[in-house]
Design a protein around this motif. Structure first.
Motif, PDB file in Angstrom:
ATOM      1  N   ARG A  35      21.879   0.564  36.455  1.00  2.00           N
ATOM      2  CA  ARG A  35      22.071   0.781  37.848  1.00  2.00           C
ATOM      3  C   ARG A  35      22.589   2.088  38.444  1.00  2.00           C
ATOM      4  O   ARG A  35      23.533   2.436  37.778  1.00  2.00           O
ATOM      5  CB  ARG A  35      22.801  -0.514  38.337  1.00  2.00           C
ATOM      6  N   VAL A  36      22.175   2.587  39.439  1.00  8.98           N
ATOM      7  CA  VAL A  36      22.727   3.741  40.025  1.00  8.98           C
ATOM      8  C   VAL A  36      23.281   3.599  41.529  1.00  8.98           C
ATOM      9  O   VAL A  36      22.196   2.995  42.159  1.00  8.98           O
ATOM     10  CB  VAL A  36      21.546   4.865  39.808  1.00  8.98           C
ATOM     11  N   LYS A  37      24.275   3.911  42.002  1.00 12.85           N
ATOM     12  CA  LYS A  37      24.695   3.539  43.050  1.00 12.85           C
ATOM     13  C   LYS A  37      25.231   4.827  43.871  1.00 12.85           C
ATOM     14  O   LYS A  37      26.004   5.597  43.365  1.00 12.85           O
ATOM     15  CB  LYS A  37      25.943   2.640  43.188  1.00 12.85           C
ATOM     16  N   TYR A  38      24.544   5.256  45.033  1.00 11.21           N
ATOM     17  CA  TYR A  38      24.997   6.401  45.955  1.00 11.21           C
ATOM     18  C   TYR A  38      26.351   6.156  46.293  1.00 11.21           C
ATOM     19  O   TYR A  38      26.802   5.050  46.791  1.00 11.21           O
ATOM     20  CB  TYR A  38      23.879   6.391  46.973  1.00 11.21           C
ATOM     21  N   PHE A  39      27.057   7.219  46.340  1.00 13.07           N
ATOM     22  CA  PHE A  39      28.580   7.414  46.726  1.00 13.07           C
ATOM     23  C   PHE A  39      28.790   8.125  47.800  1.00 13.07           C
ATOM     24  O   PHE A  39      29.226   7.591  49.019  1.00 13.07           O
ATOM     25  CB  PHE A  39      29.316   7.937  45.439  1.00 13.07           C
ATOM     26  N   ALA A  40      28.310   9.226  48.016  1.00 14.24           N
ATOM     27  CA  ALA A  40      28.265  10.231  49.198  1.00 14.24           C
ATOM     28  C   ALA A  40      27.809  11.736  48.757  1.00 14.24           C
ATOM     29  O   ALA A  40      27.346  11.773  47.772  1.00 14.24           O
ATOM     30  CB  ALA A  40      29.833  10.558  49.623  1.00 14.24           C
ATOM     31  N   SER A  41      27.617  12.404  49.677  1.00 13.70           N
ATOM     32  CA  SER A  41      26.974  13.635  49.472  1.00 13.70           C
ATOM     33  C   SER A  41      27.993  14.887  50.167  1.00 13.70           C
ATOM     34  O   SER A  41      28.674  14.567  50.852  1.00 13.70           O
ATOM     35  CB  SER A  41      25.428  13.951  50.046  1.00 13.70           C
ATOM     36  N   GLN A  42      27.444  16.316  49.571  1.00 13.13           N
ATOM     37  CA  GLN A  42      28.210  17.349  50.100  1.00 13.13           C
ATOM     38  C   GLN A  42      27.444  18.577  50.000  1.00 13.13           C
ATOM     39  O   GLN A  42      26.949  18.893  48.900  1.00 13.13           O
ATOM     40  CB  GLN A  42      29.689  17.229  49.256  1.00 13.13           C
ATOM     41  N   PRO A  43      27.271  19.388  50.949  1.00 17.67           N
ATOM     42  CA  PRO A  43      26.724  20.512  51.115  1.00 17.67           C
ATOM     43  C   PRO A  43      27.512  21.370  50.210  1.00 17.67           C
ATOM     44  O   PRO A  43      28.741  21.593  50.056  1.00 17.67           O
ATOM     45  CB  PRO A  43      26.741  21.169  52.437  1.00 17.67           C
ATOM     46  N   TRP A  44      26.877  22.340  49.179  1.00 19.28           N
ATOM     47  CA  TRP A  44      27.759  23.091  48.367  1.00 19.28           C
ATOM     48  C   TRP A  44      26.830  24.476  48.443  1.00 19.28           C
ATOM     49  O   TRP A  44      25.812  24.841  47.754  1.00 19.28           O
ATOM     50  CB  TRP A  44      27.325  22.581  46.628  1.00 19.28           C
ATOM     51  N   PRO A  45      27.417  25.501  49.200  1.00 18.79           N
ATOM     52  CA  PRO A  45      26.765  26.519  49.421  1.00 18.79           C
ATOM     53  C   PRO A  45      26.754  27.724  48.410  1.00 18.79           C
ATOM     54  O   PRO A  45      26.971  28.774  48.611  1.00 18.79           O
ATOM     55  CB  PRO A  45      27.253  27.046  50.628  1.00 18.79           C
ATOM     56  N   PHE A  46      26.274  27.299  47.221  1.00 15.03           N
ATOM     57  CA  PHE A  46      26.592  28.238  45.836  1.00 15.03           C
ATOM     58  C   PHE A  46      25.478  28.227  45.118  1.00 15.03           C
ATOM     59  O   PHE A  46      25.375  27.768  44.138  1.00 15.03           O
ATOM     60  CB  PHE A  46      27.966  27.650  45.199  1.00 15.03           C
ATOM     61  N   SER A  87      22.856  24.369  47.798  1.00  9.86           N
ATOM     62  CA  SER A  87      22.775  22.931  47.072  1.00  9.86           C
ATOM     63  C   SER A  87      23.204  21.917  48.019  1.00  9.86           C
ATOM     64  O   SER A  87      24.145  22.169  48.781  1.00  9.86           O
ATOM     65  CB  SER A  87      23.484  22.603  45.709  1.00  9.86           C
ATOM     66  N   LEU A  88      22.807  20.513  47.769  1.00  7.92           N
ATOM     67  CA  LEU A  88      23.360  19.360  48.399  1.00  7.92           C
ATOM     68  C   LEU A  88      23.628  18.829  47.243  1.00  7.92           C
ATOM     69  O   LEU A  88      22.929  18.174  46.628  1.00  7.92           O
ATOM     70  CB  LEU A  88      22.087  18.738  49.460  1.00  7.92           C
ATOM     71  N   MET A  89      25.048  18.222  47.086  1.00  5.31           N
ATOM     72  CA  MET A  89      25.438  17.538  45.838  1.00  5.31           C
ATOM     73  C   MET A  89      25.332  16.074  46.326  1.00  5.31           C
ATOM     74  O   MET A  89      25.766  15.717  47.390  1.00  5.31           O
ATOM     75  CB  MET A  89      26.922  17.872  45.781  1.00  5.31           C
ATOM     76  N   ILE A  90      24.594  15.209  45.630  1.00  7.38           N
ATOM     77  CA  ILE A  90      24.353  13.803  45.651  1.00  7.38           C
ATOM     78  C   ILE A  90      25.066  13.139  44.842  1.00  7.38           C
ATOM     79  O   ILE A  90      24.966  12.791  43.635  1.00  7.38           O
ATOM     80  CB  ILE A  90      22.872  13.503  45.763  1.00  7.38           C
ATOM     81  N   GLY A  91      26.401  12.529  45.391  1.00  3.18           N
ATOM     82  CA  GLY A  91      27.261  11.833  44.313  1.00  3.18           C
ATOM     83  C   GLY A  91      26.847  10.360  44.012  1.00  3.18           C
ATOM     84  O   GLY A  91      26.500   9.644  44.959  1.00  3.18           O
ATOM     85  N   CYS A  92      27.026   9.990  42.969  1.00  4.49           N
ATOM     86  CA  CYS A  92      26.487   8.847  42.279  1.00  4.49           C
ATOM     87  C   CYS A  92      27.576   8.155  41.399  1.00  4.49           C
ATOM     88  O   CYS A  92      28.204   8.906  40.677  1.00  4.49           O
ATOM     89  CB  CYS A  92      25.221   8.740  41.879  1.00  4.49           C
ATOM     90  N   ILE A  93      27.498   6.861  41.213  1.00  3.26           N
ATOM     91  CA  ILE A  93      28.180   6.113  40.174  1.00  3.26           C
ATOM     92  C   ILE A  93      26.990   5.460  39.302  1.00  3.26           C
ATOM     93  O   ILE A  93      25.889   4.779  40.120  1.00  3.26           O
ATOM     94  CB  ILE A  93      29.005   4.933  40.723  1.00  3.26           C
ATOM     95  N   ALA A  94      26.740   5.545  37.920  1.00  3.05           N
ATOM     96  CA  ALA A  94      25.738   4.793  37.287  1.00  3.05           C
ATOM     97  C   ALA A  94      26.459   4.089  36.093  1.00  3.05           C
ATOM     98  O   ALA A  94      27.620   4.177  35.772  1.00  3.05           O
ATOM     99  CB  ALA A  94      25.131   6.073  36.575  1.00  3.05           C
TER     100      ALA A  94
END
Ligand SMILES: [Zn+2]
Length: 317
Positions: free
Chosen positions: A234-245, A248-255
């Motif tokens: 299972r993978v659960k979405y956590f939150a996201s964060q713009p990462w201007p390096f 990128s858009l960081m898509i945070g998950c728990i697996a």
């Protein structure tokens, strides 16, 4: 069961919760853009490559320059319309990285990279999202001067939110590259890895670019398997964060980890291993006996790890 460590109130994640109204409808309205540029409260964030120019004004630096002040710092390669903050127009001004060099010695300016600004809290937190927006957008312009379709020089349009090719007439839009960043967990433990470019004591969540034709969940499972040899369910979405390096858009998950044995991909990582919740809590709180740490609160990895420390397996829902 492990005691729930007290980590205090949640810290603020960097580059999110922008107060900017992007005023998208105004991007194609030349008269409105001209009015914004001449507005008495118009303000510019000035960026050259990785470096951001700040006014050196005591403890907190001021990142806002009037259009006239920004003009005196150097010739802008690009000027992009970011939107309105409290009804005041905000722009991103891109200087040539070479134009930044002569500014470095000036005592009235502080010139540093955005990571340092975020981690050290050099500007008010409300400025981080628009600086991130400006940096990612200006970086896109710097890398897309020529049409990828036919090779002709492209022209900025729409307040900087499009580049048009006058030769083949293709319109190009700013890119955001999705990156999955995840904590694979099993019971009371989670997997962290170390890149060779990290500070010697830092461990973080595994991460990697999502590939074409892949869902977020598939990218998470592939990255954890590639980098640590762990199969995930299972993978659960956590939150996201713009990462201007750079953009990128960081898509945070728990697996949910289905296997236990770690096989480190030494091309990508220096090391990867399991950490239990108690150890992770000490790392978050900077109290680990060997000085091991997580990334700082401006980074989403800190928040993913923190949620597992606080809630254990419940983070998988
Ligand atoms: Zn073209």
């Amino acid at each position: 069961m492990a005691p729930r460590p007290d980590l205090g109130p949640p810290p603020r994640l960097g580059y999110v919760a922008s107060a900017i109204d992007r005023a998208v409808a105004c991007r194609t309205d030349d008269a409105a853009l001209k009015k914004f540029a001449e507005h008495p409260r118009a303000g510019c964030y000035v960026i050259g490559g990785e470096l951001v120019v700040l006014k050196n004004s005591g403890e907190r630096s001021d990142p806002i320059f009037s259009p006239a002040e920004a003009g005196k710092l150097g010739t802008a390669r690009e000027k992009v319309f970011l939107g309105l903050m409290d009804e005041a127009p905000r722009f991103g001004v891109g200087l040539d990285p070479q134009a930044i060099e002569p500014l470095q010695g000036r005592k009235d300016l502080k010139i540093t990279d955005l990571r340092t600004i975020a981690v050290q809290g050099l500007v008010g937190a409300e400025h981080l999202p628009p600086i991130a927006e400006a940096k990612a957008l200006l970086g896109w312009h710097a890398r897309h001067r020529f049409c990828p379709n036919c090779g002709a020089p492209t022209q900025p349009m729409c307040g900087g939110w499009r580049r048009d090719c006058p030769s083949c007439e293709v319109e190009h839009f700013p890119r955001t590259d999705p990156v999955v960043i995840m904590l694979a967990i099993a019971g009371e433990r989670g997997v962290l890895g170390r890149s060779r470019r990290f500070a010697p004591t830092m461990w973080s969540c595994l991460a990697g670019f999502a590939e074409p034709g892949e869902t977020i969940e598939e990218a998470v499972r592939r990255e954890v398997l590639e980098e640590a040899g762990i199969a995930c369910g299972r993978v659960k979405y956590f939150a996201s964060q713009p990462w201007p390096f750079p953009s990128s858009l960081m898509i945070g998950c728990i697996a949910e980890a289905l296997s236990q044995t770690i096989v480190v991909d030494l091309e990508e990582l220096e090391d990867a291993r399991w950490f239990d919740r108690e150890e992770l809590a000490l790392m978050l709180a900077r109290k680990h006996p060997q000085g091991l740490t997580t990334p700082p609160p401006v980074a989403i990895a800190h928040h993913i790890i923190r949620s597992f420390v606080a809630d254990g397996g419940n983070v998988l829902g």
